[in-house]
Design an enzyme around this catalytic site. Structure first.
Site, mmCIF file in Angstrom:
data_model
loop_
_atom_site.group_PDB
_atom_site.id
_atom_site.type_symbol
_atom_site.label_atom_id
_atom_site.label_comp_id
_atom_site.label_asym_id
_atom_site.label_seq_id
_atom_site.Cartn_x
_atom_site.Cartn_y
_atom_site.Cartn_z
ATOM 1 C CB CYS A 1 2.732 10.424 1.461
ATOM 2 S SG CYS A 1 1.055 11.098 1.400
ATOM 3 C CG HIS B 1 7.526 7.757 5.305
ATOM 4 N ND1 HIS B 1 7.335 7.325 4.019
ATOM 5 C CD2 HIS B 1 6.349 7.578 5.943
ATOM 6 C CE1 HIS B 1 6.081 6.918 3.874
ATOM 7 N NE2 HIS B 1 5.459 7.051 5.029
ATOM 8 N NE ARG C 1 -1.070 2.515 2.835
ATOM 9 C CZ ARG C 1 -0.507 3.637 3.280
ATOM 10 N NH1 ARG C 1 -0.455 4.718 2.524
ATOM 11 N NH2 ARG C 1 0.050 3.682 4.477
ATOM 12 C CG ASP C 2 3.227 4.359 2.983
ATOM 13 O OD1 ASP C 2 3.197 5.223 2.094
ATOM 14 O OD2 ASP C 2 3.517 4.612 4.162
HETATM 15 P P1 HMG Z 1 -13.240 14.223 -1.524
HETATM 16 O O1 HMG Z 1 -13.046 14.653 -2.930
HETATM 17 O O2 HMG Z 1 -13.166 15.275 -0.475
HETATM 18 O O3 HMG Z 1 -14.568 13.379 -1.314
HETATM 19 O O4 HMG Z 1 -12.186 13.075 -1.213
HETATM 20 P P2 HMG Z 1 -15.989 13.507 -1.801
HETATM 21 O O5 HMG Z 1 -16.798 12.762 -0.799
HETATM 22 O O6 HMG Z 1 -16.335 14.947 -2.097
HETATM 23 O O7 HMG Z 1 -15.997 12.681 -3.197
HETATM 24 C C1 HMG Z 1 -15.414 13.161 -4.386
HETATM 25 C C2 HMG Z 1 -15.313 12.041 -5.402
HETATM 26 O O8 HMG Z 1 -14.478 10.987 -4.886
HETATM 27 C C3 HMG Z 1 -16.666 11.382 -5.695
HETATM 28 O O9 HMG Z 1 -16.586 10.904 -7.039
HETATM 29 C C4 HMG Z 1 -16.673 10.198 -4.758
HETATM 30 O O10 HMG Z 1 -17.535 9.181 -5.213
HETATM 31 C C5 HMG Z 1 -15.229 9.757 -4.808
HETATM 32 P P3 HMG Z 1 -17.217 11.739 -8.262
HETATM 33 O O11 HMG Z 1 -18.648 11.957 -7.860
HETATM 34 O O12 HMG Z 1 -16.434 13.019 -8.342
HETATM 35 O O13 HMG Z 1 -17.010 10.821 -9.443
HETATM 36 N N1 HMG Z 1 -14.835 9.041 -3.597
HETATM 37 C C6 HMG Z 1 -14.327 7.800 -3.573
HETATM 38 N N2 HMG Z 1 -14.082 6.919 -4.545
HETATM 39 C C7 HMG Z 1 -13.573 5.728 -4.164
HETATM 40 N N3 HMG Z 1 -13.304 5.390 -2.886
HETATM 41 C C8 HMG Z 1 -13.530 6.267 -1.888
HETATM 42 C C9 HMG Z 1 -14.075 7.524 -2.220
HETATM 43 N N4 HMG Z 1 -14.412 8.596 -1.492
HETATM 44 C C10 HMG Z 1 -14.874 9.519 -2.335
HETATM 45 N N5 HMG Z 1 -13.260 5.930 -0.630
HETATM 46 C C11 HMG Z 1 -10.966 11.408 -0.046
HETATM 47 C C12 HMG Z 1 -11.926 12.574 0.077
HETATM 48 C C13 HMG Z 1 -10.376 11.116 1.311
HETATM 49 C C14 HMG Z 1 -11.719 10.193 -0.564
HETATM 50 C C15 HMG Z 1 -9.876 11.816 -1.033
HETATM 51 O O14 HMG Z 1 -9.286 13.005 -0.573
HETATM 52 C C16 HMG Z 1 -8.820 10.765 -1.227
HETATM 53 O O15 HMG Z 1 -9.069 9.683 -1.724
HETATM 54 N N6 HMG Z 1 -7.563 11.092 -0.878
HETATM 55 C C17 HMG Z 1 -6.446 10.195 -1.052
HETATM 56 C C18 HMG Z 1 -5.671 10.166 0.194
HETATM 57 C C19 HMG Z 1 -4.589 9.102 0.110
HETATM 58 O O16 HMG Z 1 -4.809 7.992 -0.338
HETATM 59 N N7 HMG Z 1 -3.377 9.486 0.575
HETATM 60 C C20 HMG Z 1 -2.307 8.558 0.673
HETATM 61 C C21 HMG Z 1 -2.536 7.564 1.768
HETATM 62 S S1 HMG Z 1 -2.280 8.249 3.391
HETATM 63 C C22 HMG Z 1 -0.589 8.063 3.638
HETATM 64 O O17 HMG Z 1 0.112 7.638 2.776
HETATM 65 C C23 HMG Z 1 -0.078 8.388 5.008
HETATM 66 C C24 HMG Z 1 0.233 7.143 5.852
HETATM 67 O O18 HMG Z 1 1.129 6.276 5.181
HETATM 68 C C25 HMG Z 1 0.853 7.592 7.178
HETATM 69 C C26 HMG Z 1 2.010 8.590 6.934
HETATM 70 O O19 HMG Z 1 3.040 8.208 6.408
HETATM 71 O O20 HMG Z 1 1.770 9.743 7.274
HETATM 72 C C27 HMG Z 1 -1.040 6.360 6.189
HETATM 73 MG MG MG Z 2 3.249 6.531 5.117
#
Ligand code: HMG
Ligand code: MG
Length: 307
Positions: free
Chosen positions: A243, A212, A14-15
């Site tokens: 990320c 990280h 995933r990450d």
């Molecule tokens: P948003 O745009 O604010 O949400 O996204 P929304 O509710 O307004 O929806 C907008 C569109 O997204 C809609 O589609 C929804 O259906 C779709 P449209 O009508 O435009 O076609 N949607 C989704 N589709 C699939 N699966 C879902 C989903 N939710 C909404 N779950 C949201 C909010 C959080 C979903 C968005 O901002 C997002 O996906 N962000 C990605 C964040 C991400 O993956 N970041 C990387 C992972 S975190 C990380 O790496 C950190 C970690 O490792 C720890 C660290 O190192 O810090 C964990």
């Molecule tokens: Mg991370």
């Protein structure tokens, strides 16, 4: 007292892979998970149910989750930032459900906006029904607190800011708290200060470190965490990852490097270093590069494999 055994949560699929610009075939992702479980990984973060518009690499989440030949000794987890993500993660038959889901918030407002498009307070309210629904389905819920040691947009992040989110996460019933150094700027004493805030609200067994290795501090930070008794860490095979919303952030600490250090300290992880090196070499070859893990490179060189 330094723990005698450590639980590693393998987050490479995933990450690690979420940060790859080129699409990685679904079959390669599944093969990676299978090699990891064969190497003894007992906790694997498989994919994320996020918006495919935001992170296209994770768009095959359902196929990956359904495609793994499951091992009964492995716990599988996935990221679910909202109810839509949770519903998608639970859309298949029960035997394909994850054991645990991860909600991810941040200790910095700017990162919360960039990563999940809402404020810290709003994110926690968004997670509240996810936690309730996951628990109702019999799943555990882990949280990640990003930018606990520093933020790419706001700079230094205080332990008070970390504790604020920790408290909110505890308040909505999250089971486990992961303290994440998203951009790898943490150093041992600051990491301990952040973890101590998490330990005020979660039991020792339910606090983990996610470091990280951008600035080369991750092993030192794991050692500092062990000094507090913390014994769960996220690691990424071959040091893959980063990320997409933290420019320049490199991968999590490499699983192979952590296992080598822990083995040297007589701390059990349950995994086979040689098989991990093989899994890391496999995915690195698929991505067309050498493993970032220093241990992997050293061991592959010793085997006479060009890296
Ligand atoms: P948003 O745009 O604010 O949400 O996204 P929304 O509710 O307004 O929806 C907008 C569109 O997204 C809609 O589609 C929804 O259906 C779709 P449209 O009508 O435009 O076609 N949607 C989704 N589709 C699939 N699966 C879902 C989903 N939710 C909404 N779950 C949201 C909010 C959080 C979903 C968005 O901002 C997002 O996906 N962000 C990605 C964040 C991400 O993956 N970041 C990387 C992972 S975190 C990380 O790496 C950190 C970690 O490792 C720890 C660290 O190192 O810090 C964990
Ligand atoms: Mg991370």
């Amino acid at each position: 007292m330094i723990p005698s055994a450590v639980t590693l949560v393998e987050v490479g699929p995933r990450d690690g892979l979420q940060n790859e610009a080129q699409p990685v075939p679904t079959a390669t992702k599944i093969e990676l998970v299978q090699r990891l479980q064969a190497a003894g990984c007992r906790e694997i973060e498989v994919t994320s149910f996020v918006s495919p518009k935001w992170v296209p690499q994770m768009a095959d989440n359902a196929q990956v989750l359904a495609g793994i030949a499951r091992s009964p000794s492995v716990r599988y987890s996935v990221l679910t930032p909202n109810l839509k993500g949770l519903e998608a993660a639970l859309a298949g038959p029960r035997e394909q459900w994850p054991h645990e889901v991860v909600v991810f918030g941040a200790a910095s407002e700017a990162f919360s906006q960039r990563n999940i498009n809402c404020s810290i307070a709003d994110s926690v309210e968004r997670f509240r029904p996810v936690v309730a629904a996951a628990h109702a389905a019999g799943l555990k819920v882990r949280c990640a607190i990003s930018c606990a040691l520093g933020c790419p947009y706001e700079g230094e992040v205080s332990a008070d800011a970390v504790e604020n989110v920790v408290r909110l996460m505890r308040g909505i019933g999250v089971d486990h708290c992961g303290v994440a150094d998203t951009i790898g700027v943490g150093t041992p004493r600051r990491v301990q200060a952040a973890l101590e805030r998490a330990l005020k609200h979660f039991p020792l067994a339910q606090v983990s470190g996610h470091f990280h290795d951008t600035y080369g501090q991750a092993l030192a930070n794991i050692l500092a965490s062990l000094e507090l008794g913390v014994h769960t860490f996220d690691t990424s095979i071959a040091g893959l990852g980063g990320c997409p919303y933290a420019k320049g952030a490199t991968g999590n600490v490499a699983t192979e490097d952590v296992v080598f250090m822990l083995q040297g300290m007589g701390i059990a992880t349950g995994s086979s270093l040689d098989a991990l090196v093989d899994a890391g070499a496999y995915i690195s070859a698929q991505l067309g590069r050498a493993p970032v893990s220093r241990v992997s490179r050293a061991l592959l060189a010793k085997r006479g494999v060009a890296v």
